[in-house]
Design a protein around this motif. Structure first.
Motif, short mmCIF file in Angstrom:
data_model
loop_
_atom_site.label_atom_id
_atom_site.label_comp_id
_atom_site.label_asym_id
_atom_site.label_seq_id
_atom_site.Cartn_x
_atom_site.Cartn_y
_atom_site.Cartn_z
N GLY A 228 0.80 -1.22 0.00
CA GLY A 228 0.00 0.00 0.00
C GLY A 228 0.83 1.26 0.00
N ALA A 229 1.86 1.28 0.84
CA ALA A 229 2.73 2.46 0.91
C ALA A 229 3.47 2.66 -0.42
CB ALA A 229 3.71 2.32 2.06
N ARG A 230 3.90 1.57 -1.04
CA ARG A 230 4.63 1.67 -2.31
C ARG A 230 3.72 2.18 -3.43
NH1 ARG A 230 4.35 -1.73 -6.22
NH2 ARG A 230 3.74 -3.51 -4.91
N ILE A 231 2.51 1.63 -3.52
CA ILE A 231 1.59 2.04 -4.58
C ILE A 231 1.12 3.48 -4.37
CG2 ILE A 231 -0.62 1.52 -5.69
CD1 ILE A 231 -0.11 -1.45 -4.98
N GLU A 232 0.94 3.87 -3.12
CA GLU A 232 0.63 5.27 -2.83
C GLU A 232 1.79 6.17 -3.25
OE1 GLU A 232 -1.14 8.81 -1.40
OE2 GLU A 232 -1.96 6.87 -2.01
N ALA A 233 3.02 5.69 -3.04
CA ALA A 233 4.19 6.46 -3.48
C ALA A 233 4.21 6.60 -4.99
CB ALA A 233 5.47 5.79 -2.99
N ALA A 234 3.79 5.56 -5.71
CA ALA A 234 3.71 5.64 -7.17
C ALA A 234 2.70 6.70 -7.58
CB ALA A 234 3.31 4.28 -7.75
N PHE A 235 1.57 6.73 -6.91
CA PHE A 235 0.56 7.75 -7.21
C PHE A 235 1.12 9.16 -7.01
CE2 PHE A 235 -2.65 10.67 -5.52
CZ PHE A 235 -3.50 10.76 -6.60
N ARG A 236 1.78 9.38 -5.89
CA ARG A 236 2.29 10.72 -5.58
C ARG A 236 3.43 11.12 -6.52
NH1 ARG A 236 2.09 11.64 0.98
NH2 ARG A 236 0.12 10.55 1.35
N ASN A 237 4.20 10.15 -6.95
CA ASN A 237 5.33 10.45 -7.85
C ASN A 237 4.88 10.76 -9.27
OD1 ASN A 237 8.40 9.97 -7.02
ND2 ASN A 237 7.11 8.77 -5.66
N PHE A 238 3.88 10.03 -9.77
CA PHE A 238 3.56 10.10 -11.19
C PHE A 238 2.26 10.83 -11.51
CE2 PHE A 238 5.95 5.91 -10.90
CZ PHE A 238 7.13 6.43 -11.39
#
Length: 316
Positions: A228-238
């Motif tokens: 969850g934290a990784r996929i949320e990081a993907a959202f915030r990055n891209f």
């Protein structure tokens, strides 16, 4: 006139930290023998006690209302958030980027308009989210989960569809998993010259516990915590509005996975992210998000595979 109403359950849980706002059940009037409601002999209806709940509402006990699961800590929502749009969802709202306390040394004025102009986005970002094609689900390791022959056909069709749009794509960012990488390689043949970037952030995973839950897919809690934290990081990055320095509209392709795409769509549209599993995406499908300079987001297409013959469509 006697009639029966369906009961409608209403439960609202606070989005940040799971705080309970209210919980009630709407119920119909209980019909009396002589009509819809009992009347006093003089014809006037009996008044409810002052301490009673509003007519038609049956309050639920606090224990039942508190059963709503709390939202994960990394999902930030404004206090008291409700049915409105958070214009600073990507933390790039111009007013949020400047220091309002900083004054011009000579005049002492804010020069706000000039400073806002340097922070405002001018271009629109077009985000194309591509789900990987059909792959060998029996592979034990990721390297064994390669595309099937049909999956390779699907990727060809997706590449042809993207090329037919006549857009100048800026880049293809793809998950580092085998099935996404192979899908990207096939698609890129139809888009010569477009650079490819691999990232672990877009790998498949369990973004957040779905609501309502499903019986056929129940990852361990630790998987939600890590993925969850990784996929949320993907959202915030891209997924965000264009940088203020970007002058022209951009067209970017992201080749990844169904769970990641569905979560990103929910987050970008400011829908409850727990609802991601209510959507379904075909292999090789195209989802198109548009992010305007003012931060508004629109969903142009979700999981489009209308360009594929019916016998080529799968969802594995």
């Amino acid at each position: 006139m006697s009639f029966r109403r369906r009961a409608l359950a209403l439960a609202a849980c606070g989005l940040a930290g799971g705080s309970v706002l209210f919980s009630a059940v709407a119920v119909g009037k209980q019909p009396g023998r002589g009509g819809d409601a009992e009347s006093r002999p003089g014809g006037s209806a009996a008044a409810p006690p002052a301490s009673a709940a509003p007519q038609g509402l049956l309050l639920l006990p606090p224990a039942a209302a508190a059963s709503c699961p709390p939202a994960p800590g990394w999902i930030e929502r404004p206090a008291g958030s409700g049915g409105y749009w958070d214009s600073n969802w990507d933390r790039r709202e111009p007013l949020a980027l400047i220091n309002l306390k900083k004054k011009n040394e000579e005049t002492g004025e804010e020069e706000l308009a000039s400073r806002l102009g340097h922070c405002k986005a001018k271009a629109t970002r077009h985000i194309f989210l591509i789900r990987h094609s059909q792959y060998n689900v029996d592979g034990r390791a990721d390297k064994d989960r390669t595309l099937t022959p049909l999956g390779r056909e699907q990727a060809e069709l997706t590449g042809q569809r993207l090329a037919s749009l006549g857009l100048k794509f800026d880049q293809i960012i793809h998950s580092s998993m085998t099935r996404a990488t192979e899908t990207t390689e096939i698609i890129s043949k139809h888009l010569p010259g477009v650079k490819k970037i691999s990232t672990d952030l877009l790998r498949e995973g369990a973004p957040i516990e779905p609501d309502p839950p499903v019986s056929h897919w129940k990852p361990e809690a630790v998987q939600y915590y890590e993925d969850g934290a990784r996929i949320e990081a993907a959202f915030r990055n891209f997924i965000h509005r264009a940088d203020a320095k970007q002058e022209e509209d951009s067209y970017e392709i992201f080749v990844c996975h169904a769970n990641v795409i569905r979560y990103i769509v929910c987050r970008a549209l400011q829908f409850p992210p727990e609802g991601w599993l209510r959507m379904s995406l075909n292999n090789g499908s195209i989802t198109h998000l548009v992010i305007r300079p003012n931060g508004r987001v629109a969903l142009r297409t979700l999981g489009d595979t209308g360009f594929m013959p019916p016998d080529k469509i799968t969802r594995t």
